[in-house]
Design a protein around this motif. Structure first.
Motif, PDB file in Angstrom:
ATOM      1  N   PHE A  51       0.981  -1.280  -0.004  1.00 16.19           N
ATOM      2  CA  PHE A  51       0.105   0.024  -0.193  1.00 16.19           C
ATOM      3  C   PHE A  51       0.861   1.246   0.099  1.00 16.19           C
ATOM      4  O   PHE A  51       0.444   2.296  -0.600  1.00 16.19           O
ATOM      5  CB  PHE A  51      -1.017  -0.015   1.196  1.00 16.19           C
ATOM      6  CG  PHE A  51      -2.128  -0.862   0.886  1.00 16.19           C
ATOM      7  CD1 PHE A  51      -3.168  -0.365   0.248  1.00 16.19           C
ATOM      8  CD2 PHE A  51      -2.311  -2.129   1.211  1.00 16.19           C
ATOM      9  CE1 PHE A  51      -4.333  -1.079   0.009  1.00 16.19           C
ATOM     10  CE2 PHE A  51      -3.631  -2.678   1.322  1.00 16.19           C
ATOM     11  CZ  PHE A  51      -4.417  -2.169   0.534  1.00 16.19           C
ATOM     12  N   LEU A  52       2.029   1.193   0.695  1.00 15.26           N
ATOM     13  CA  LEU A  52       2.812   2.345   0.569  1.00 15.26           C
ATOM     14  C   LEU A  52       3.351   2.824  -0.628  1.00 15.26           C
ATOM     15  O   LEU A  52       3.442   3.823  -1.266  1.00 15.26           O
ATOM     16  CB  LEU A  52       4.120   2.007   1.632  1.00 15.26           C
ATOM     17  CG  LEU A  52       5.106   3.312   1.969  1.00 15.26           C
ATOM     18  CD1 LEU A  52       4.087   4.114   2.732  1.00 15.26           C
ATOM     19  CD2 LEU A  52       6.273   2.818   2.948  1.00 15.26           C
ATOM     20  N   ALA A  53       3.792   1.466  -1.342  1.00 17.07           N
ATOM     21  CA  ALA A  53       4.247   1.588  -2.945  1.00 17.07           C
ATOM     22  C   ALA A  53       3.115   2.252  -3.909  1.00 17.07           C
ATOM     23  O   ALA A  53       3.360   3.033  -4.608  1.00 17.07           O
ATOM     24  CB  ALA A  53       4.746   0.399  -3.589  1.00 17.07           C
ATOM     25  N   LEU A  54       1.928   1.968  -3.312  1.00 14.77           N
ATOM     26  CA  LEU A  54       0.868   2.191  -4.481  1.00 14.77           C
ATOM     27  C   LEU A  54       0.314   3.658  -3.893  1.00 14.77           C
ATOM     28  O   LEU A  54       0.129   4.598  -5.007  1.00 14.77           O
ATOM     29  CB  LEU A  54      -0.297   1.311  -3.827  1.00 14.77           C
ATOM     30  CG  LEU A  54      -1.774   1.575  -4.839  1.00 14.77           C
ATOM     31  CD1 LEU A  54      -1.497   1.515  -6.089  1.00 14.77           C
ATOM     32  CD2 LEU A  54      -2.847   0.636  -4.196  1.00 14.77           C
ATOM     33  N   LEU A  55       0.461   4.105  -2.724  1.00 17.10           N
ATOM     34  CA  LEU A  55       0.058   5.442  -2.380  1.00 17.10           C
ATOM     35  C   LEU A  55       1.087   6.600  -2.981  1.00 17.10           C
ATOM     36  O   LEU A  55       0.993   7.602  -3.473  1.00 17.10           O
ATOM     37  CB  LEU A  55       0.075   5.786  -0.840  1.00 17.10           C
ATOM     38  CG  LEU A  55      -1.372   4.877  -0.291  1.00 17.10           C
ATOM     39  CD1 LEU A  55      -1.102   5.050   1.291  1.00 17.10           C
ATOM     40  CD2 LEU A  55      -2.407   5.559  -0.544  1.00 17.10           C
ATOM     41  N   TYR A  56       2.484   5.801  -2.951  1.00 17.86           N
ATOM     42  CA  TYR A  56       3.531   6.910  -3.355  1.00 17.86           C
ATOM     43  C   TYR A  56       3.115   7.180  -4.971  1.00 17.86           C
ATOM     44  O   TYR A  56       3.398   8.095  -5.439  1.00 17.86           O
ATOM     45  CB  TYR A  56       4.804   6.071  -3.319  1.00 17.86           C
ATOM     46  CG  TYR A  56       6.116   6.687  -3.824  1.00 17.86           C
ATOM     47  CD1 TYR A  56       6.680   7.600  -2.995  1.00 17.86           C
ATOM     48  CD2 TYR A  56       6.481   6.664  -5.015  1.00 17.86           C
ATOM     49  CE1 TYR A  56       7.919   8.262  -3.456  1.00 17.86           C
ATOM     50  CE2 TYR A  56       7.691   7.340  -5.433  1.00 17.86           C
ATOM     51  CZ  TYR A  56       8.433   8.041  -4.703  1.00 17.86           C
ATOM     52  OH  TYR A  56       9.439   8.702  -5.218  1.00 17.86           O
ATOM     53  N   ALA A  57       2.775   5.929  -5.736  1.00 18.76           N
ATOM     54  CA  ALA A  57       2.714   6.006  -7.174  1.00 18.76           C
ATOM     55  C   ALA A  57       1.526   7.241  -7.348  1.00 18.76           C
ATOM     56  O   ALA A  57       1.478   7.810  -8.441  1.00 18.76           O
ATOM     57  CB  ALA A  57       2.344   4.789  -7.715  1.00 18.76           C
ATOM     58  N   CYS A  58       0.318   7.144  -6.691  1.00 23.28           N
ATOM     59  CA  CYS A  58      -0.642   7.949  -6.601  1.00 23.28           C
ATOM     60  C   CYS A  58      -0.162   9.321  -6.436  1.00 23.28           C
ATOM     61  O   CYS A  58      -0.649  10.137  -7.498  1.00 23.28           O
ATOM     62  CB  CYS A  58      -1.835   7.383  -5.715  1.00 23.28           C
ATOM     63  SG  CYS A  58      -2.685   5.894  -6.129  1.00 23.28           S
TER      64      CYS A  58
END
Length: 632
Positions: free
Chosen positions: A363-370
Motif C-alpha cells: 500500500f505504501l508503494a501504491l500510495l507513493y505512485a498515486c
C-alpha cells in the motif's frame, strides 16, 4: 545416520521396520523431522506417538518446542508448555531453554520471561536466550541489564552471548558499547569467525566504516558472510563505488557469492544507478543457475527500475514463475518511481486477482505512485481499502503519502486538516511532506507551522534545516535563511553536498556544483557553454533565477544555475557518447525547475533521450517534454 545424511524417507522406512518401538525410536524419528526442517510433519508425528501409547518425555518436548517455534504456532506452543507444566518438566534447564526460544520465535517476550523466572537452574544458554529475546523485541536496555545480571551470577560469557548482546547494540545504534564488547572479546580470546563477522556488521550498522574495514582486514579466512557484511557497510554508508569494487575483488577469491551477497550488491548498484554493472550481476546469476525467485528476482526488478530501465524490470517480472507479495510490490514501486501511476494501480489489481494479499509495504508503494501521478481520489480510496478491507493500521509513512498526495495537488490546507485528524501523533516524515508541498505551492504561513514542528522533532537532521532555510529564502527572508543555516554549523551537523553522476562505459563519473576536479573539466565547461548558447538561440531558453536560493546578484544567480551538477553530467555525457545514445543521470537532491526546463530543451535540440533520477522520482526527457508532465 540417515537423519544426519538428510535421508528422511530412509530413516522413516527403518523406523517402520522396528517391531518393538521404544522412546528412543520415537524420539529419533521426531528429531529426524525437526533436524531436516519438516516441522509440520513433526507435529503430525506426535499424534501417531500418542496413538501408540507413548507419552511425550523430556527429549520429545525439546524437539516439539523447536518445531513449533520454527512454525510460529503460538497456540500449539502453549499446549506443549501446559503439558510440560503438568509433567513438571518446565523447570528442567534444557526444556526451559527450548520453551524460551519457542516463545521468542512466536514473538511473545513476556512468556519467555515467565519461563526464565521459573527455572531453578539457569545455564549460559538460558541467559543468552533471554538476552536475545529482549534484543529482538527492541527491549534493548533490558537486554543489557540481563547481561549485567549474568556477569554478576558468574555465568561464563562465550561468543554466542557476546553475539546476543551485540543485537542490542545494533538496535541502539551505539558504537561505544560495540567497541567495549569488541575489547572484552579480544581480552578473553573469544573472537571466532562468527563473532568477528557480527562485530564487523554492527560497526557497519552504526556507521563506523573505518572500524568495519579494520575488522575486515584482520579476518584471515574470510567467508561469504565477511565479504557481504563489508559490502553492506559500504552501501549503507553511501560508499557505493567501494561496495561494487569490493564485490569485484571478492570474485577474484575462492569465495563464491550466494543469494544474500547478490541481493546486497544489487541494492548498491540500484542506488548507484549503474545499469552496466547491474547487467553483469544479472548475467552472473544466469550463468550460475541461481533460481529466479524470492529475494533475487525482486532485487533485480528494484535494480533495473533504479537504473532507469523499466523495460528490463518488466522482463524480469514477467519471467518470474512464482510472484509473491514482495515481487508485486517491487514492480508497483518501480511503476510509481517512473511516474506510471495508472500502471501501478493495474499491477495492484492484478496482484489481488491472483490471490496475493497486499501488505503495508504494498500500500505504501501504491500510495507513493498515486502521489506522483496526481491521482488524489484513487489514493484516498486505497487508504480506506487498506483499513476497512485488509484491516491494516496505517504507518506514519502512509499518512505522509496522503499528505503528499493532497499537498502536491495544491490542497495544502486539506493536507493540514488531515494531519490534525490523524489518530497518531504525526512524526517528522509527515511534517516534511507538508513543508515540501507548502514550498511548491507558496503557502508560506502553513510552511512555517510545518517548519517549526519539523525542527522540534528532528533537531539533528541537517536536511531539515536546509529545507526550512530554502522556504525562508523563497519568501525573501534572507536573514532568517542564514540564521537557520548557521544552526547547522552550531550543532556540528554536516550536510552532504548536492551531486550528480553518470555512467559512461564501465565507470561512474560524479560531479558536484561548480566542479572543476574532473580530468576533462575544461572540455566539459566548454561544452556546457556551447549547449547553453544553443538553447538560448534555438530554444528560447531564459534562466529562471527564482530557483537560486542565495542572496546574490542576478548575474551571480545565472552563474550558479549554469554550474548545477546535472548540467555538468549532461555535458560530459554528450562529449563522451555517440549521437543518439541515451544518457542516464542520477542526482541526490530534487531537480530544480530551471534544470528541468534546461534538460527538456537539450533532449529536443540534441535529439537525446535523457533519464534523470532525482531524490523523488524518475524523469524521462524525450523530444522536449518530460514523462512527469512537469509535476514532481
Amino acid at each position: 545416520m540417515y537423519t544426519k545424511c538428510g535421508h528422511v524417507y530412509s530413516a522413516h522406512r527403518v523406523f517402520r521396520e522396528i517391531n518393538e518401538k521404544d522412546y528412543i525410536s520415537w524420539n529419533s524419528m521426531l528429531s529426524c523431522y525437526v533436524q531436516n526442517g519438516l516441522y509440520a510433519e513433526a507435529i503430525k508425528f506426535i499424534g501417531e506417538m500418542l496413538q501408540g501409547g507413548f507419552q511425550p518425555d523430556h527429549a520429545c518436548i525439546v524437539s516439539l518446542c523447536s518445531a513449533v517455534g520454527q512454525l510460529g504456532w503460538l497456540l500449539n506452543g502453549r499446549e506443549v508448555h501446559a503439558y510440560a507444566i503438568k509433567q513438571r518438566l518446565d523447570t528442567d534447564t534444557q526444556v526451559g531453554n527450548t520453551l524460551m526460544d519457542m516463545y521468542m520465535k512466536c514473538q511473545y517476550t513476556e512468556y519467555s520471561t515467565h519461563v526464565f523466572e521459573r527455572m531453578r537452574i539457569k545455564d549460559h544458554i538460558s541467559w543468552t536466550t533471554i538476552i536475545t529475546c529482549y534484543a529482538r523485541s527492541s527491549r534493548h536496555f533490558e537486554a543489557l541489564e540481563k547481561f549485567r545480571e549474568a556477569r554478576k551470577e558468574g555465568i561464563k560469557v562465550d561468543p554466542m552471548m557476546i553475539g546476543s548482546i551485540l543485537e542490542a547494540c545494533s538496535g541502539l545504534k551505539t558504537s561505544l558499547l560495540a567497541k567495549q564488547l569488541h575489547s572484552y572479546a579480544i581480552r578473553n580470546g573469544l573472537l571466532d569467525l562468527v563473532l568477528k563477522n557480527r562485530i564487523l556488521d554492527i560497526y557497519g550498522q552504526c556507521g563506523e566504516v573505518y572500524h568495519s574495514l579494520r575488522m575486515f582486514e584482520t579476518v584471515e579466512e574470510k567467508d561469504i558472510v565477511t565479504w557481504t557484511s563489508m559490502i553492506n557497510c559500504y552501501a549503507n554508508s553511501g560508499l557505493l563505488n567501494e561496495a561494487v569494487a569490493l564485490f569485484a575483488e571478492m570474485q577474484n577469491t575462492d569465495v563464491q557469492p550466494d543469494s544474500v551477497a547478490l541481493v546486497s550488491i544489487l541494492g548498491a548498484i540500484a542506488d548507484l544507478s549503474s545499469l552496466a554493472k547491474g547487467k553483469e550481476v544479472h548475467g552472473f546469476l544466469i550463468r550460475r543457475n541461481f533460481l529466479m525467485e524470492g529475494a533475487a528476482v525482486s532485487s533485480l526488478v528494484d535494480m533495473y527500475s533504479g537504473c532507469g530501465s523499466m523495460s528490463n524490470a518488466l522482463k524480469v517480472f514477467n519471467g518470474a514463475k512464482c510472484k509473491d507479495v514482495v515481487l508485486w510490490t517491487a514492480m508497483i514501486n518501480a511503476a510509481g518511481m517512473h511516474g506510471h501511476g495508472k500502471q501501478a494501480i493495474d499491477l495492484f489489481k492484478r496482484m489481488v486477482e491472483t490471490g496475493v494479499a497486499p501488505d503495508h509495504v504494498s500500500f505504501l508503494a501504491l500510495l507513493y505512485a498515486c502521489s506522483h501521478s496526481k491521482l488524489v481520489d484513487e489514493g484516498k480510496c486505497y487508504v480506506d481499502m487498506m483499513e476497512t478491507m485488509y484491516r491494516l493500521e496505517p504507518w506514519q509513512e502512509h499518512y505522509a503519502c496522503v499528505v503528499d498526495l493532497l499537498g502536491r495537488s495544491g490542497k495544502t490546507e486539506d493536507a493540514y486538516e488531515f494531519i490534525k485528524s490523524m489518530p497518531l501523533e504525526p512524526k517528522s516524515v509527515v511534517w516534511c511532506a507538508l513543508l515540501g508541498a507548502c514550498r511548491i505551492h507558496k503557502n508560506h504561513e502553513l510552511a512555517m507551522v510545518a517548519a517549526d514542528k519539523l525542527l522540534e522533532l528532528e533537531p539533528d537532521n541537517p536536511g531539515n534545516y536546509v529545507l526550512v532555510s530554502n522556504v525562508f529564502a523563497e519568501m525573501g527572508k534572507w536573514k532568517n535563511a542564514k540564521e537557520v543555516r548557521a544552526r547547522i554549523s552550531e550543532r556540528g551537523l554536516r550536510k552532504d553536498p548536492a551531486c550528480s553522476w553518470i555512467e559512461i562505459g564501465n565507470n561512474v563519473h560524479t560531479f558536484t556544483a561548480r566542479d572543476h576536479t574532473h580530468r576533462d573539466a575544461e572540455r566539459i565547461h566548454l561544452k556546457l557553454a556551447e549547449i547553453t548558447e544553443k538553447l538560448r538561440k534555438e530554444g528560447g531558453y531564459i534562466e529562471d533565477t527564482r530557483f537560486v536560493l542565495h542572496d546574490v546578484s542576478e548575474e551571480e544567480k545565472v552563474d550558479v544555475l549554469h554550474m548545477h551538477s546535472e548540467r555538468l553530467a549532461i555535458a560530459f555525457g554528450l562529449i563522451s557518447t555517440r549521437p543518439g545514445t541515451p544518457l542516464r543521470i542520477a542526482k541526490n537532491l530534487r531537480v530544480c525547475g530551471d534544470c528541468h526546463e534546461f534538460t527538456k530543451l537539450v533532449s529536443k535540440l540534441f535529439e537525446r533521450e535523457i533519464v534523470v533520477r532525482d531524490a523523488n522520482r524518475f524523469h524521462h526527457f524525450r523530444g522536449g517534454s518530460c514523462s512527469c508532465g512537469d509535476f514532481w
